[in-house]
Write an enzyme that holds these catalytic residues in place. Structure first.
Site, PDB file in Angstrom:
ATOM      1  N   ASP A 130       0.819  -1.209   0.000  1.00  0.00           N
ATOM      2  CA  ASP A 130       0.000   0.000   0.000  1.00  0.00           C
ATOM      3  C   ASP A 130       0.852   1.258   0.000  1.00  0.00           C
ATOM      4  O   ASP A 130       0.331   2.360  -0.167  1.00  0.00           O
ATOM      5  CB  ASP A 130      -0.919   0.017   1.236  1.00  0.00           C
ATOM      6  CG  ASP A 130      -1.896  -1.148   1.212  1.00  0.00           C
ATOM      7  OD1 ASP A 130      -2.310  -1.538   0.107  1.00  0.00           O
ATOM      8  OD2 ASP A 130      -2.232  -1.658   2.294  1.00  0.00           O
ATOM      9  N   ASP A 136      10.218   1.884 -11.322  1.00  0.00           N
ATOM     10  CA  ASP A 136      10.210   0.651 -12.111  1.00  0.00           C
ATOM     11  C   ASP A 136       9.076  -0.278 -11.694  1.00  0.00           C
ATOM     12  O   ASP A 136       8.480  -0.953 -12.538  1.00  0.00           O
ATOM     13  CB  ASP A 136      11.567  -0.064 -12.048  1.00  0.00           C
ATOM     14  CG  ASP A 136      12.108  -0.157 -10.634  1.00  0.00           C
ATOM     15  OD1 ASP A 136      11.409   0.282  -9.697  1.00  0.00           O
ATOM     16  OD2 ASP A 136      13.225  -0.663 -10.471  1.00  0.00           O
ATOM     17  N   GLU A 159      11.176  -8.391 -15.843  1.00  0.00           N
ATOM     18  CA  GLU A 159      12.441  -8.300 -15.131  1.00  0.00           C
ATOM     19  C   GLU A 159      12.232  -7.948 -13.659  1.00  0.00           C
ATOM     20  O   GLU A 159      13.056  -8.272 -12.807  1.00  0.00           O
ATOM     21  CB  GLU A 159      13.336  -7.244 -15.790  1.00  0.00           C
ATOM     22  CG  GLU A 159      14.708  -7.122 -15.148  1.00  0.00           C
ATOM     23  CD  GLU A 159      15.578  -6.100 -15.835  1.00  0.00           C
ATOM     24  OE1 GLU A 159      16.312  -5.393 -15.123  1.00  0.00           O
ATOM     25  OE2 GLU A 159      15.528  -6.017 -17.069  1.00  0.00           O
ATOM     26  N   GLU A 160      11.110  -7.312 -13.342  1.00  0.00           N
ATOM     27  CA  GLU A 160      10.842  -6.886 -11.970  1.00  0.00           C
ATOM     28  C   GLU A 160      10.239  -7.984 -11.106  1.00  0.00           C
ATOM     29  O   GLU A 160      10.120  -7.807  -9.890  1.00  0.00           O
ATOM     30  CB  GLU A 160       9.898  -5.679 -11.975  1.00  0.00           C
ATOM     31  CG  GLU A 160      10.397  -4.491 -12.758  1.00  0.00           C
ATOM     32  CD  GLU A 160      11.739  -3.985 -12.254  1.00  0.00           C
ATOM     33  OE1 GLU A 160      12.013  -4.105 -11.042  1.00  0.00           O
ATOM     34  OE2 GLU A 160      12.516  -3.475 -13.081  1.00  0.00           O
ATOM     35  N   ASP A 178      10.970  -5.563 -19.910  1.00  0.00           N
ATOM     36  CA  ASP A 178      11.707  -4.768 -18.934  1.00  0.00           C
ATOM     37  C   ASP A 178      10.959  -3.441 -18.878  1.00  0.00           C
ATOM     38  O   ASP A 178      11.097  -2.608 -19.773  1.00  0.00           O
ATOM     39  CB  ASP A 178      13.156  -4.562 -19.382  1.00  0.00           C
ATOM     40  CG  ASP A 178      13.968  -3.754 -18.380  1.00  0.00           C
ATOM     41  OD1 ASP A 178      13.383  -3.256 -17.391  1.00  0.00           O
ATOM     42  OD2 ASP A 178      15.190  -3.610 -18.577  1.00  0.00           O
ATOM     43  N   LEU A 180      11.027  -0.542 -17.204  1.00  0.00           N
ATOM     44  CA  LEU A 180      11.687   0.760 -17.200  1.00  0.00           C
ATOM     45  C   LEU A 180      13.184   0.564 -17.063  1.00  0.00           C
ATOM     46  O   LEU A 180      13.746   0.605 -15.964  1.00  0.00           O
ATOM     47  CB  LEU A 180      11.142   1.651 -16.079  1.00  0.00           C
ATOM     48  CG  LEU A 180      11.562   3.123 -16.153  1.00  0.00           C
ATOM     49  CD1 LEU A 180      11.098   3.755 -17.469  1.00  0.00           C
ATOM     50  CD2 LEU A 180      11.002   3.902 -14.977  1.00  0.00           C
ATOM     51  N   ASP A 181      13.842   0.378 -18.176  1.00  0.00           N
ATOM     52  CA  ASP A 181      15.291   0.209 -18.199  1.00  0.00           C
ATOM     53  C   ASP A 181      15.973   1.547 -17.924  1.00  0.00           C
ATOM     54  O   ASP A 181      15.596   2.572 -18.488  1.00  0.00           O
ATOM     55  CB  ASP A 181      15.724  -0.326 -19.574  1.00  0.00           C
ATOM     56  CG  ASP A 181      17.220  -0.501 -19.670  1.00  0.00           C
ATOM     57  OD1 ASP A 181      17.725  -1.471 -19.084  1.00  0.00           O
ATOM     58  OD2 ASP A 181      17.879   0.337 -20.313  1.00  0.00           O
ATOM     59  N   GLU A 341      15.943  -8.476 -22.260  1.00  0.00           N
ATOM     60  CA  GLU A 341      16.691  -7.457 -22.993  1.00  0.00           C
ATOM     61  C   GLU A 341      17.365  -8.030 -24.240  1.00  0.00           C
ATOM     62  O   GLU A 341      17.194  -7.506 -25.342  1.00  0.00           O
ATOM     63  CB  GLU A 341      17.742  -6.826 -22.067  1.00  0.00           C
ATOM     64  CG  GLU A 341      17.118  -6.107 -20.883  1.00  0.00           C
ATOM     65  CD  GLU A 341      18.101  -5.827 -19.764  1.00  0.00           C
ATOM     66  OE1 GLU A 341      18.058  -4.716 -19.190  1.00  0.00           O
ATOM     67  OE2 GLU A 341      18.908  -6.725 -19.439  1.00  0.00           O
TER      68      GLU A 341
END
Length: 404
Positions: A130, A136, A159-160, A178, A180-181, A341
């Site tokens: 929360d 990312d 990737e997260e 991915d 937010l690279d 990637e």
């Protein structure tokens, strides 16, 4: 005399709708005489938008379309550059994916992202969910939400996340992403990007338990990709994609909210004059890689011109420049992830006439065995990557552990 008080209640103006506007209506609304009451700034904005569309029209005339103003969804719906495998399901998926990327573009440009980017996530369960999340993680949630809403995705591997997320049993596609690279450098306003790959769902695995079929669907080789691309968030927001028939780039037009075709059928020069790598790691490199870099920057390689170094430390930004100007973008150590990637970018580069390698073999032929499997990555012009491979020992095995 009785006085009369008039109170003005301004009417809220809704945001522009992001559906596909009829092209001729756009032209009429932009080029017609502005109504009374429109200030000079708005008039200038309209003239600028009309000028941009004229440029786009001049650069993207295709087929029998007299208007020439081609959006990403128009392009995909008309075959994606010649591919016959772009069905309605893929067009719907791309629509929702581009919507997610527009939201991320707005997020990274927000004046509030600095404080968000400094937060850390302690846990993925309980009350911590929360709390505000880093950029990312927020981007990951945005992509997942859009893929769910599309109704066309069986599983998303990110990737997260430690494991893939099963979304829909009959979804025809698998998406690896991915979200937010380059997010760790967001405070410095360094360009960031989203990287994605799209596979067909392996129907022969449908009988397996959810966790097992989710992972196996996500571990397909890169040569099975249906589509892949990246979105660059920089001075412009650019959606670069291949649908299996060439590589094409679309620039976000903020006046309509549409990605507009600006670079059709991109071809990477067969040889460039730029290499992109972190030179600070020079003394950790193997002999072959040091020799290659020393040779090309002195102009003693196969290309007699001296090479220049250009390094942003943002994979999407470094690759975007390489695709346009040629050369080679690389990370010689086991750092970049094959699934999220390596494969998507290798497919994109090869569709643009370039070459991908881990220093010894082509990326798309490698069978992933783990979701977060890492590898060295070399992408760029055919002749540059081939010349680099010829030096043999180019994969960095020494990794002392970098703090930055």
């Amino acid at each position: 005399m009785q006085s009369l008080t008039i109170t003005w209640y301004p009417t809220p103006i809704p945001p522009p709708r992001l559906h596909l506007y009829p092209l001729r209506q756009i032209a009429v609304s932009l080029l017609s005489t502005p109504a009374a009451g429109i200030n000079r700034r708005e008039m200038a904005s309209r003239r600028e938008s009309a000028s941009f569309k004229s440029l786009a029209i001049g650069r993207t005339m295709t087929g029998d379309d007299d208007d020439g103003y081609c959006t990403l969804i128009d392009f995909a719906g008309n075959g994606g550059g010649g591919g016959s495998n772009v069905g309605d399901d893929l067009v719907v998926l791309l629509y929702h994916l581009q919507h997610a990327c527009k939201r991320i573009a707005s997020l990274v440009a927000s004046p509030f992202n600095s404080s968000l980017g400094k937060l850390s996530v302690k846990s993925s369960s309980g009350s911590d969910r929360d709390a505000p999340k880093p950029l990312d993680i927020v981007s990951n949630d945005i992509v997942l939400s859009s893929l769910r809403n599309s109704g066309k995705v069986a599983v998303m591997a990110s990737e997260e996340d430690d494991s893939p997320t099963w979304i829909k049993d009959d979804g025809p596609y698998v998406v690896v992403v991915d979200p937010l690279d380059g997010s760790r450098n967001i405070d410095a306003s360094i360009p960031t990007g989203t990287i994605f790959g799209i596979y067909n769902r392996l129907v022969e695995l449908d009988h397996l338990p959810v966790e097992e079929k989710a992972e196996l669907n996500s571990l397909q080789r890169g040569n099975r990709l249906v589509a892949s691309g990246y979105v660059l968030y920089s001075s412009a927001t650019i959606f670069c994609v291949t649908l299996g028939s060439g590589t094409h780039a679309f620039t976000l037009d903020h006046s309509t909210g549409e990605f507009v075709l600006t670079h059709q059928n991109i071809k990477i020069p067969t040889r460039g004059q730029i290499y992109s790598v972190n030179d600070a790691r020079y003394f950790d490199w193997p002999e072959g890689l040091r020799k290659y870099i020393d040779t090309v920057r002195q102009g003693k390689g196969e290309n007699p011109k001296k090479y220049s170094a250009r390094y942003i430390c943002s994979l999407v930004a470094d690759l975007h420049r390489t695709i346009l100007y040629g050369g080679v973008a690389m990370n010689p150590r086991d750092h970049l992830r094959l699934v999220y990637e390596g494969n998507p970018l290798a497919f994109l580069v090869e569709q643009a006439g370039g070459k991908s390698s881990d220093g010894k073999r082509g990326i798309l032929s490698i069978q992933p065995v783990k979701l977060h499997q890492r590898l060295p990555l070399f992408l760029g012009s055919v002749e540059d990557v081939a010349e680099l491979e010829s030096y043999g020992d180019v994969q960095q095995t020494v990794n002392p552990g970098y703090e930055v």
